[in-house]
Structure formats: C-alpha cells, structure tokens
Design an enzyme around this catalytic site. Structure first.
Site, short mmCIF file in Angstrom:
data_model
loop_
_atom_site.label_atom_id
_atom_site.label_comp_id
_atom_site.label_asym_id
_atom_site.label_seq_id
_atom_site.Cartn_x
_atom_site.Cartn_y
_atom_site.Cartn_z
N GLU A 108 -20.57 18.51 8.42
CA GLU A 108 -21.61 19.18 9.20
C GLU A 108 -21.99 20.48 8.50
O GLU A 108 -21.11 21.27 8.13
CB GLU A 108 -21.08 19.45 10.62
N ASP A 158 -25.81 11.08 11.21
CA ASP A 158 -26.32 11.58 12.50
C ASP A 158 -26.97 12.94 12.24
O ASP A 158 -26.44 14.00 12.58
CB ASP A 158 -25.16 11.72 13.49
N1 SAM Z 1 -28.80 12.83 17.54
C1 SAM Z 1 -29.64 13.84 16.94
C2 SAM Z 1 -30.92 13.23 16.43
O1 SAM Z 1 -31.06 12.03 16.48
O2 SAM Z 1 -31.79 14.02 16.01
C3 SAM Z 1 -28.87 14.57 15.85
C4 SAM Z 1 -27.82 15.42 16.46
S1 SAM Z 1 -26.77 16.34 15.46
C5 SAM Z 1 -26.81 17.81 16.37
C6 SAM Z 1 -27.69 16.70 13.99
C7 SAM Z 1 -26.84 17.53 13.07
O3 SAM Z 1 -27.23 17.39 11.70
C8 SAM Z 1 -26.90 19.05 13.36
O4 SAM Z 1 -25.64 19.49 13.78
C9 SAM Z 1 -27.31 19.67 12.02
O5 SAM Z 1 -26.71 20.92 11.79
C10 SAM Z 1 -26.82 18.60 11.06
N2 SAM Z 1 -27.41 18.65 9.72
C11 SAM Z 1 -28.71 18.84 9.38
N3 SAM Z 1 -28.85 18.82 8.03
C12 SAM Z 1 -27.59 18.60 7.51
C13 SAM Z 1 -27.08 18.47 6.19
N4 SAM Z 1 -27.89 18.57 5.12
N5 SAM Z 1 -25.76 18.23 6.03
C14 SAM Z 1 -24.94 18.12 7.11
N6 SAM Z 1 -25.35 18.25 8.40
C15 SAM Z 1 -26.68 18.48 8.59
#
Ligand code: SAM
Length: 284
Positions: A108, A158
């Site tokens: 994350e 995700d």
């Molecule tokens: N279920 C949601 C959706 O369908 O949009 C996604 C939920 S989850 C909160 C999405 C996560 O992806 C966030 O915690 C965000 O910080 C993370 N995220 C975004 N870009 C990322 C990256 N390059 N590497 C790792 N995590 C990432």
C-alpha cells in the site's frame, strides 16, 4: 439555505454521484491524496480519496468478496497472495478468511490510509492487520512488483482509479512484472472500473492481459457506490484451468473454506464471467 452537506464525486466528465454527509469524521490530506471519512444515511461510513468513493460500510462486501473468493476458490490451492493497494483492509479481511492461505503481502503506497482506516473504518479490516500471516509493505505497488523476486499464486490489485498514484498500476510494465511473479497456475485480478463509464480502462487492461496471459478476460459485480452499472474485475492467468473449474468442484471448495459471504456463491462466480455485448465489445 439548507444546512445539508453533500460529498460529490466527479470521477466522470458528465455524470456525478453525491452522497449526503450526516457527519464528517475526517477530512485531511496525506502525502498522496485527500482522505475523507463521513457518515451517510444509506451506506454508513464512506471512505473517499480525492473525493472518489473507495469503499463504504454498506456495500463493500460485494466488491471485497468478489475480488478475493473468485480467484482463490478458482485456484484451489493458493498459499501466497499479493495485494496491491487495499489500504482500507477489506481485501485482506476476505483473503485471510481462507485458512489455506499461508502468507499475504500487502503493498500500500499510503500509510495514512491504513492508519486511518484502522481507526475510522474498523469494520472494513476487522482485525486483518493483526493477522500474523499478513506482511504490510508501505511502497508504490509498481516499484514492489518490479523489484520482487517472490512468487504468488494470486495477485489482487485493489487500487484507486488510474489517476494520481493509481495510474502506474494500469500500465503494461506493471502487468508485465505481475506476469513474471505469478506461479504457473497463478491468477491476477484487478479493479478495472465500471465499463459503461470507463470502457477505455478495461480495453487497455485486456489488451495488456491478452499479450501476457493464456487466459485474459474480466468478470462483473455490481457495487451500488461504483456508479454506472456493473464493475469489471480483470482476470489474467497463465492457464485456462482455473476459470473453467466445474461448479461441483467450486462448491466443494466453498464448503471446505467455511465462508459465510453475503454476495459470493459458486453459481455467482460462474455467472459473473458471462459478459454482455457492450462489455465484450471493449475487448481488443
Ligand atoms: N475498492 C476501491 C476502488 O475500487 O476504487 C479501492 C480501495 S483502496 C482504498 C485503494 C488503495 O490503492 C488506496 O489505499 C491507495 O492509497 C492505494 N494506491 C493507489 N495507488 C497505489 C500505488 N501506486 N501503489 C500501492 N497502493 C496504491
């Protein structure tokens, strides 16, 4: 002048979604994105990142069950699982319900989402972050995927949508490294947007998956707060075996896993891969 407060998501150019805010619990910027949690009369607590709905207490079960049980039960012997993103802990919660899973790496990018979700959205993770099988890595998922020498049976992406930090998770480079770190019968599944509204996202991912995997398709699930119709969940595997597991085998695995989902069933799994014409047309 009404004192009503509404959170409006403007993910699309001509179509917005508004959720009434009955109580704002948190609204602040992390290093990567603006984080909000508020109470809504229909969906309970809502998490938004840059005003885009990420997950809600009310309907998260649909998305989290379908992005985890489908690949894990199709695989049948998944021991090592990689989660990219998933900061709210919902995916980790569902993956860790599988006693057969021995190790989960969760990458994350934003520690703020994890810390904050533990405090304001405990019903999402339900203690998943305390599970000894979970290895939480705070890093860009694209960097991790490029650098890891580990192998995984199931990869679950995700992520947020392909804007901001999530953009790198929708690239050929990222998918290419994912194909490298999957085991022989491994499966990757991805959050791939609502095809009626974000068709080019699915086309892009399917083009990359068709070049990388023997089996490249998507399956559908309808999550009320991911507006515009059913959401596409990308599916890539080095073998067609997993997707074609017969219903009786899926049912036996489902019973053995002793799950109590509110959306997922083996029949729903099989049906989810039946794609309507407008979705199929998005495939290259
Ligand atoms: N279920 C949601 C959706 O369908 O949009 C996604 C939920 S989850 C909160 C999405 C996560 O992806 C966030 O915690 C965000 O910080 C993370 N995220 C975004 N870009 C990322 C990256 N390059 N590497 C790792 N995590 C990432």
């Amino acid at each position: 002048m009404t004192d009503e407060v509404w959170n409006t998501e403007r993910l699309h150019d001509h179509f917005a979604q508004s959720l009434r805010v009955s109580e704002m619990y948190y609204d602040s910027k992390t290093e990567h994105q603006r984080l909000k949690v508020f109470q809504n009369g229909t969906f309970g607590r809502v998490l938004t990142l840059d005003d885009v709905v990420q997950t809600t207490e009310g309907d998260n079960f649909i998305y989290h069950e379908m992005l985890t049980h489908v690949p894990i039960l199709a695989h049948g012997a998944a021991k090592r699982v990689l989660i990219i993103g998933g900061g709210d802990g919902g995916i980790a919660r569902e993956v860790l319900k599988h006693a057969s899973v021995e190790h989960v790496t969760m990458v994350e990018i934003d520690a703020g989402v994890v810390d904050f979700s533990k405090e304001y959205l405990p019903t999402l993770s339900q203690g998943a972050f305390d599970d000894a099988r979970l290895n939480l890595v705070i890093n860009d998922g694209a960097v991790f995927m490029k650098e890891t020498d580990d192998k995984f049976d199931v990869i679950i992406v995700d992520s947020t949508d392909p804007i901001g930090p999530g953009e790198v998770l929708f690239t050929d480079t990222f998918y290419g490294h994912a194909a490298r770190v999957l085991t022989e019968d491994g499966i990757i599944v991805t959050q791939n947007g609502v095809p009626f509204m974000q068709g080019d996202e699915l086309t892009n991912t399917m083009r990359a998956f068709q070049a990388l995997f023997q089996d490249a398709t998507c399956y559908l699930a309808t999550i009320p707060t991911y507006v515009g119709g059913p959401m596409a969940l990308g599916w890539g595997s080095h073998s067609t075996k997993a997707r074609n597991v017969d219903l009786a085998t899926l049912e036996a695995r489902f019973v053995a896993a002793n799950l109590t989902p509110d959306y997922y069933t083996p029949e729903v799994q099989k049906a989810a891969f039946a794609l309507p014409g407008y979705v199929k047309k998005l495939f290259p």
